[in-house]
Every structure is written in structure tokens, then in C-alpha cells.
Design a protein around this motif. Structure first.
Motif, PDB file in Angstrom:
ATOM      1  N   ASN B  28       0.817  -1.211   0.000  1.00 19.49           N
ATOM      2  CA  ASN B  28       0.000   0.000   0.000  1.00 19.49           C
ATOM      3  C   ASN B  28       0.848   1.256   0.000  1.00 19.49           C
ATOM      4  O   ASN B  28       2.011   1.237   0.362  1.00 19.49           O
ATOM      5  N   GLU B  29       0.190   2.366  -0.391  1.00 20.56           N
ATOM      6  CA  GLU B  29       0.883   3.650  -0.314  1.00 20.56           C
ATOM      7  C   GLU B  29       0.982   4.112   1.132  1.00 20.56           C
ATOM      8  O   GLU B  29       2.025   4.584   1.580  1.00 20.56           O
ATOM      9  N   SER B  30      -0.142   4.012   1.870  1.00 21.63           N
ATOM     10  CA  SER B  30      -0.095   4.378   3.281  1.00 21.63           C
ATOM     11  C   SER B  30       0.005   3.095   4.106  1.00 21.63           C
ATOM     12  O   SER B  30      -0.777   2.178   3.917  1.00 21.63           O
ATOM     13  N   ILE B 177     -10.201  -0.788  11.171  1.00 22.13           N
ATOM     14  CA  ILE B 177     -10.044   0.487  11.879  1.00 22.13           C
ATOM     15  C   ILE B 177      -8.772   1.183  11.394  1.00 22.13           C
ATOM     16  O   ILE B 177      -8.762   2.394  11.123  1.00 22.13           O
ATOM     17  N   ASN B 178      -7.708   0.403  11.253  1.00 19.26           N
ATOM     18  CA  ASN B 178      -6.440   0.920  10.748  1.00 19.26           C
ATOM     19  C   ASN B 178      -6.610   1.548   9.362  1.00 19.26           C
ATOM     20  O   ASN B 178      -6.157   2.667   9.109  1.00 19.26           O
ATOM     21  N   ASN B 179      -7.327   0.831   8.463  1.00 14.75           N
ATOM     22  CA  ASN B 179      -7.560   1.363   7.121  1.00 14.75           C
ATOM     23  C   ASN B 179      -8.297   2.686   7.188  1.00 14.75           C
ATOM     24  O   ASN B 179      -7.976   3.634   6.466  1.00 14.75           O
ATOM     25  N   PHE B 180      -9.316   2.732   8.059  1.00 14.90           N
ATOM     26  CA  PHE B 180     -10.128   3.944   8.164  1.00 14.90           C
ATOM     27  C   PHE B 180      -9.259   5.128   8.582  1.00 14.90           C
ATOM     28  O   PHE B 180      -9.317   6.210   7.993  1.00 14.90           O
ATOM     29  N   ILE B 181      -8.417   4.909   9.597  1.00 19.76           N
ATOM     30  CA  ILE B 181      -7.569   6.004  10.089  1.00 19.76           C
ATOM     31  C   ILE B 181      -6.571   6.439   9.013  1.00 19.76           C
ATOM     32  O   ILE B 181      -6.368   7.636   8.778  1.00 19.76           O
ATOM     33  N   LEU B 182      -5.977   5.447   8.310  1.00 20.08           N
ATOM     34  CA  LEU B 182      -5.007   5.795   7.273  1.00 20.08           C
ATOM     35  C   LEU B 182      -5.677   6.583   6.135  1.00 20.08           C
ATOM     36  O   LEU B 182      -5.116   7.539   5.609  1.00 20.08           O
ATOM     37  N   ASP B 183      -6.916   6.147   5.756  1.00 13.38           N
ATOM     38  CA  ASP B 183      -7.592   6.799   4.633  1.00 13.38           C
ATOM     39  C   ASP B 183      -8.081   8.200   4.987  1.00 13.38           C
ATOM     40  O   ASP B 183      -8.319   9.023   4.105  1.00 13.38           O
ATOM     41  N   LYS B 185      -6.478  10.584   6.180  1.00 15.06           N
ATOM     42  CA  LYS B 185      -5.483  11.600   5.803  1.00 15.06           C
ATOM     43  C   LYS B 185      -5.355  11.729   4.299  1.00 15.06           C
ATOM     44  O   LYS B 185      -4.619  12.582   3.817  1.00 15.06           O
ATOM     45  N   ARG B 186      -6.047  10.870   3.545  1.00 10.24           N
ATOM     46  CA  ARG B 186      -5.844  10.864   2.097  1.00 10.24           C
ATOM     47  C   ARG B 186      -6.981  11.576   1.382  1.00 10.24           C
ATOM     48  O   ARG B 186      -8.054  11.756   1.934  1.00 10.24           O
ATOM     49  N   THR B 187      -6.717  11.945   0.108  1.00  2.09           N
ATOM     50  CA  THR B 187      -7.777  12.576  -0.667  1.00  2.09           C
ATOM     51  C   THR B 187      -8.653  11.529  -1.347  1.00  2.09           C
ATOM     52  O   THR B 187      -9.724  11.829  -1.845  1.00  2.09           O
ATOM     53  N   SER B 188      -8.186  10.270  -1.391  1.00  7.75           N
ATOM     54  CA  SER B 188      -9.008   9.183  -1.924  1.00  7.75           C
ATOM     55  C   SER B 188      -8.572   7.902  -1.218  1.00  7.75           C
ATOM     56  O   SER B 188      -7.457   7.836  -0.705  1.00  7.75           O
ATOM     57  N   PRO B 189      -9.451   6.873  -1.180  1.00 11.66           N
ATOM     58  CA  PRO B 189      -9.060   5.622  -0.524  1.00 11.66           C
ATOM     59  C   PRO B 189      -7.831   5.017  -1.202  1.00 11.66           C
ATOM     60  O   PRO B 189      -7.636   5.199  -2.407  1.00 11.66           O
TER      61      PRO B 189
END
Lengths: 495, 198
Positions: B28-30, B177-183, B185-189
Motif C-alpha cells: 500500500n501507499e499508506s 479500523i487501521n484502514n479507516f484512520i489511514l484513509d 489523511k488521504r484525498t481518496s481511498p
């Protein structure tokens, strides 16, 4: 809460959660858990884990990762490309030949793999550039690739049929047997369409001899193939397949003999491939033999009654690995990438199945299935009318949803009704499978289009892709109508 | 695997290559530390697919070639298969590839997408909570009494797989939950690793 209100709430709940993009497996799981909780309280909730556990230890699903790993290994090898070149030499020189070759290749690949994505991507990489370079009509080319590539889930082995069999408790081997002829029928109508269309309007498919293009693949396909050369190389595989046909006609007396024929013919084929590997004179045999060995081994074992689905799949994986090793393509990166791709697909398929089985169990325990059945029988429509309505529901859902969502959400409710109406569940499974062929192509969310789009040049947009599907959807619906009208087409091999 | 990792693995010996792969960063990117824990777990378990193939193939060979079917092959495949199925859900969540309908979602402005993501995460968490709350004691009892399969070979499938159902569900929830927090900060998933995304 009475079951009518519950059913309505459930429908609204699923719709709302899905629209918001909640993963299907968890949306259905939560709704199932809530239904159990509202009806039976906390003690009933133990059912949630129990249903997931029961499904996780089902032997037949192990075939799913095995078939997927086999397909992803094949995708990463040059086997498909060589088969394409070989087929091109054999039948590429007639009008519309490259499109026909693409369909034939799609059928053979479908007989090796049970999923849709990889096959369309591969055809998009191998066949599409070739057809565009020759000046084929792009709609014809795209339609052929996507309709043909979707056959991966129709012609056995098919993951759609495995999951269908598990959910509805139908024999997967019987489903595989029944799906064979309808699958070939679909492919034949595609080929027929290509032949008619290109002979009416030759400009759609210029001949390879009409234009001179530099490129060895094209130059090679202008040389007529030697049939004798093909014959002796394909002989070992044909022995195995004929043995299976013979065994089916005679009834299954000598499984051991059938097993011997299949294993011996596959082994002979592998040995031939080994000795031909450095020989440039047998391009056709080198191209066609590897896929046919796998078809012989996997489908032969299943149809011949030699092994179950899972064991046949494992033999397919081993044969694929042997072929890749002979071709000197085996590498650690390739294997690891295949494992990652397989694991991801297995996770998505299995967890949506887990969630749906919780919901199906909860709903049927609460009397939901009986409620829907009573509702439908109360309508007093002719039985065939009910089947047609069900198929309309499949087609509409198919525009928005993946096949797995549809089979998991509808079958637990539909199947008891179909059986109660006196129809054969195997036949209904085949109808479902053909419906899903249509679903792969229908906008706005036909997955075939997305798979192809991921490998096409940017000037081919989604609108162009979807526009190419029209004639093929009509053909699919025509075959579907035939299968509804004549159940014997699907069923005569099973009985 | 990124191209650099692939190149290094291709140049290494097989055991070393596998080791590099097991410890390589997620695609992944994040990425957070949770991805760095779940990815090696997933990669270890997916290697069991090779075991499942080998065991099943061995069974066919011993049945037809040596005419002595094994008593353990089917159950061993069943056992490895169930571990594969359960942990594969964690990997699919890490790759954000669980099946969902994005028809409407893709059209929404980013703020509403985040709201939808929040609801999705909540759904996963609620499902996991209900399952684990109701079955924790059963699973623990099965494990402590080392419940076996009740066959001749008698592997401890219930004792291991029932707790694993709960563990996998818990891991999926943590990952969600981790995915939600990481996303957030992003402009798209983050779908950078999805090979079929148009």
C-alpha cells in the motif's frame, strides 16, 4: 417482530448498507447477527461462529484456492501466448479467423481455470493488439474478448458452480457435467456470429493476407499447418479424453482403467512437451499440447469419476508447475505473486460467503424462507413464470453486483422454491450461470469491462467497451431462452 | 511486492528470497505498524496453499499409484484449508479488496465517502463484537479441552479453528479500523495496489 416486517427491514437494511459501500460480507453478517439477537437473544448468537466454522471446514471449497492458484500461474507463464500463436496458425487464415481463434482460446482457457478476471486480462494483452493491428473492427474485437473471457466461469471447472453447489447443497460434479454443453453452445454462437458478421461485411475483419505487416507472428501464420504434425502430438491427450467419453457411455465400471488412461495420457503428453521443448519445427504441438494436457488431467479426472474436484485441482496445479518448469519459466517471484493474488481472491470470496451464510441461517431460522415461499405461491403465477421472474431478478442484480453477492443473497431463498415447484436444481444452477454471463457484460458494472479496461490503450474507453457487448448479450439471452425451453440440453449428460 | 523487491528476490536463493518476501513491506501507499504485523502473518499463511496442493496430490498418487490411500491427507487439507480461508480475510481487508458496491460511493464528495467509511468500519466492528462476545467462552472451552475431530487420525481441528475464527475476525476489525484512520489523511481511498482497478 413478525416475519413480514423483519423481511422488509432486512431488505431496506441491506440496500442502505450496500449503497454506502459497506463490504457485503460484513453487512450481511451483521444483519444476520442482529436478526438472531432480536429473535433468540445472546444465547442464539453462538450460531454466528458456528456457521462460519462449519463453512471453513468444508472439503469442497479447498478447490477454490487451488483452481485460482493454477489460473494465476498460467497467467504468468507464456503457455497462453504460445497457444494463441499455435491456434492462429491452424485457423487464423480464414475470414474473421483471429476473432475465432480468440474464442477458441477462451474456451480452452476456460476449461483450465474457473475465474473470469485473469482470462479477460490475458486475452486483452495477447489477442486485442493482434486484432487491432490487423485492422479488425474494435467493437467486434472487444466483444469477442469479453464474451469469450467470461466463459471462464461457465465452462468447468468454474468457481461460480463450486460456490453455487455449496450454498444449495447440489452435487458440484453434476453441475460441472451439466454446464459443459451450454458452455460450448455459448462459444459456438459467438463463433457463428463472427463468421456471419464478417462474411456479410468483410471490412470488419481484414484477412492477414490482405495487408503486409512486418512481424514474425503474422508472417508465420501465413504458412499452412501440417495436419499430420498436429495429429501425432495431440494423440496422447485425445486418448485420455476418449477414455472418459467411453467410460461415461459404458457406466462407471472400471475407474482404475479410466484413471490409468488419463494419468498415462497426461504423462505421455508431458514427456512429449519435454522432448519438443528445444525443437522449433513443432510450434503447433508445443502450443496446443500444454493446455490440452491440463484439460485432460483436470476435467478427465472429474468427468471420469477418478477423483473429486479438490484432488483434480491439485493435480492441475502440479501439472501446471511441471509445464512451467519444462518451459524454463519457473521463478520464485512468479510463485509468490500467484500466492498473493490467490490469497486475496480467496479472502474476498470466502468472507462474503461467511457473512451470507450467517444471514441465510438467521433468516431461515426465523421462518423467512417459508414466508417468501408462501408469498410467491400465493401469487398463483405459473411455475415457469416464477422461474422467469427469478431470472429477471438475477439480470437486474447483475448490473450492479458481482456473481458471488447474487448467489449468496438469492439462492438460500430461491432454491427451496425451485425444488418445491418440481424443477431440477442442477438445471436452475446452469440457468443461473448463464445469467451471470450476461451480468459480466451489462453496464453500469459489468466486471468484464473493468478487467479489459485495465489493459487496453487509453483511447478505448468504457463506453466503447460497453457498446461492443450488445450483440453478445443478445446471443447469451438467446442461449438462455433455449436452455429454459429445453431443460434436456443441460440435463441429458447428468442422467 | 514492488519492482525493487521483486528484483532482489529473483536474484536471491529460494530460502533467502522467501525470507525477504515474508518481511518485505506491504504494497500500500499508506502503511502503519499494523500493516507491518498483518502482512507477514498473511504471507506465512498463504504459503500453506503450497502445503494443501502437495498433500492433496500426495493422496492421489498414493491411492492410484501405490494403492494405499492415506488416512490423514483429507483431514490435513481440511485443516490447512480452514486456516487459509480465515486469515485470507485479513489479507483481503489489508488490500481493501472485500466485495462492496461502489456505484454510489465513487460519486460522493470525499467528506461523505469518509462518513460511509466510518459506517463500514462500524459494521465490521459490530459484527465482530457480537460474534466474539457470544462465542468467546465456547471457543476458549474447545481450545482448553483440546477438542478433536472425532476421526481415526483425530486432528484437533475444532480446538484450533474455532478460536481462529474469532482471532481472524478480531484481526480483520483491527485492520478495518487501521484502514479507516489511514484513509482519513488521504484525498481518496488507498487502492494503489489493486491490479484490476480501471
Amino acid at each position: 417482530m413478525d416475519i413480514g416486517t423483519l423481511s422488509l427491514l432486512l431488505l431496506v437494511g441491506i440496500f442502505a448498507l450496500l449503497v454506502m459501500g459497506v463490504p457485503l460480507g460484513f453487512a450481511t453478517g451483521l444483519l444476520g447477527a442482529l436478526i438472531i439477537f432480536s429473535n433468540f437473544g445472546v444465547p442464539g448468537l453462538g450460531l454466528v461462529m458456528q456457521r462460519v466454522y462449519d463453512l471453513a471446514i468444508t472439503y469442497a471449497i479447498i478447490a477454490v484456492p487451488l483452481f485460482i492458484v493454477m489460473a494465476s500461474l498460467l497467467e504468468r507463464s507464456g503457455i497462453a501466448k504460445d497457444m494463441y500463436d499455435a491456434l492462429n496458425r491452424v485457423i487464423g487464415r480464414i475470414r474473421g479467423g483471429v476473432a475465432i481463434v480468440t474464442t477458441v482460446m477462451a474456451v480452452i482457457m476456460a476449461a483450465m481455470s474457473g475465474i473470469i478476471g485473469g482470462e479477460i486480462v490475458l486475452l486483452g494483452l495477447v489477442a486485442l493488439p493482434q486484432m487491432l493491428r490487423l485492422g479488425y473492427d474494435k467493437h467486434l474485437a472487444i466483444g469477442t474478448i469479453c464474451a469469450g473471457g467470461s466463459l471462464g466461469t461457465m465452462i468447468p471447472p468454474s468457481v461460480v458452480l463450486i460456490i453455487f453447489g455449496l450454498i444449495t447443497e447440489t452435487s458440484i460434479t453434476a453441475l460441472f457435467t451439466a454446464a459443459f454443453i451450454p458452455g460450448i453452445m455459448l462459444a459456438s454462437t459467438y463463433i457463428g456470429y463472427i463468421v456471419v458478421k464478417t462474411s456479410l461485411n468483410p471490412a470488419l475483419a481484414p484477412m492477414q493476407t490482405d495487408i503486409t505487416v512486418a512481424g514474425d507472428a503474422l508472417a508465420m501464420s501465413n504458412v499452412a499447418p501440417k495436419w499430420s504434425e498436429m495429429a501425432y502430438c495431440l494423440f496422447p491427450v485425445l486418448v485420455g479424453l476418449i477414455a472418459v467419453a467411453y467410460a461415461r457411455v459404458q457406466g462407471f465400471g472400471g475407474i482404475e482403467q479410466v484413471a490409468f488412461f488419463i494419468f498415462a495420457s497426461s504423462a505421455t503428453g508431458l514427456i512429449l512437451v519435454y522432448f519438443l521443448r528445444a525443437d522449433n519445427r513443432h510450434a503447433i504441438a508445443k502450443g496446443l499440447l500444454p493446455p490440452l494436457i491440463i484439460v485432460d488431467l483436470v476435467l478427465g479426472s472429474i468427468y471420469g469419476g477418478v477423483t473429486g474436484i479438490t484432488e483434480a485441482a491439485s493435480m492441475g496445479v502440479v501439472a501446471t508447475l511441471v509445464l512451467i518448469t519444462i518451459r524454463n519459466e519457473l521463478g520464485l517471484v512468479m510463485v509468490l505473486e500467484s500466492l498473493e493474488q490467490t490469497f486475496k481472491s480467496v479472502g474476498t470470496i470466502l468472507w462474503v460467503t461467511f457473512g451470507a451464510t450467517v444471514l441465510a441461517g438467521a433468516y431461515s431460522l426465523s421462518g423467512g424462507n417459508k414466508y417468501v415461499a408462501d408469498l410467491i405461491f400465493g401469487l398463483e403465477i405459473a411455475p415457469i413464470g416464477i422461474i422467469l421472474v427469478m431470472m429477471l431478478i438475477f439480470l437486474i442484480l447483475g448490473m450492479f453486483m458481482d456473481w458471488i453477492g447474487i448467489v449468496l443473497l438469492t439462492m438460500p431463498v430461491f432454491m427451496p422454491i425451485v425444488i418445491k415447484l418440481g424443477y431440477d436444481p442442477i438445471w436452475f444452477g446452469i440457468l443461473f450461470c448463464v445469467n451471470m454471463q450476461v451480468a459480466f457484460l451489462t453496464p453500469p458494472f459489468g466486471s468484464a469491462a473493468f478487467y479489459l479496461k485495465s489493459v487496453t490503450p487509453p483511447e478505448i474507453d468504457l463506453v466503447t467497451i460497453y457498446r461492443s457487448f450488445g450483440p453478445f448479450i443478445v446471443l447469451q439471452l438467446a442461449v438462455l431462452a433455449l436452455l429454459v425451453a429445453f431443460p434436456e440440453i443441460s440435463l441429458f449428460l447428468v442422467r | 511486492m514492488n519492482e525493487e523487491t521483486k528484483r532482489i528476490i529473483a536474484a536471491s536463493s529460494v530460502p533467502r528470497g522467501v525470507l525477504i518476501w515474508l518481511t518485505a513491506a506491504p504494497d500500500n501507499e499508506s502503511v502503519s505498524f499494523i500493516d507491518r504485523i498483518t502482512t507477514p502473518i498473511s504471507r506465512t499463511v498463504m504459503a500453506l496453499i503450497v502445503v494443501a496442493v502437495a498433500v492433496t496430490f500426495f493422496e492421489v498418487v498414493s491411492r492410484y499409484v501405490f494403492r494405499s490411500p492415506t488416512l490423514w491427507a483429507n483431514e490435513l487439507t481440511l485443516w490447512t484449508g480452514s486456516v487459509i480461508f480465515l486469515i485470507a480475510g485479513v489479507f483481503a481487508m489489508q488490500r481493501r479488496s472485500h466485495i462492496r458496491i461502489t456505484a454510489v460511493y465513487d460519486l460522493l464528495p470525499r467528506r461523505l465517502q469518509v462518513a460511509c467509511d466510518f459506517i463500514s468500519t462500524l459494521v465490521v466492528a459490530a459484527y465482530a463484537t457480537m460474534m466474539i462476545y457470544a462465542s468467546f467462552n465456547i471457543a476458549l472451552k474447545t481450545f482448553l479441552s483440546w477438542e478433536r475431530f472425532g476421526t481415526f487420525w483425530n486432528p484437533p481441528i475444532p480446538a484450533t479453528i474455532k478460536p481462529l475464527v474469532l482471532i481472524a475476525t478480531l484481526l480483520i476489525t483491527i485492520q478495518a479500523i487501521n484502514n479507516f484512520i489511514l484513509d482519513l489523511k488521504r484525498t481518496s481511498p488507498d487502492t494503489s495496489f489493486d491490479e484490476f482497478k480501471p
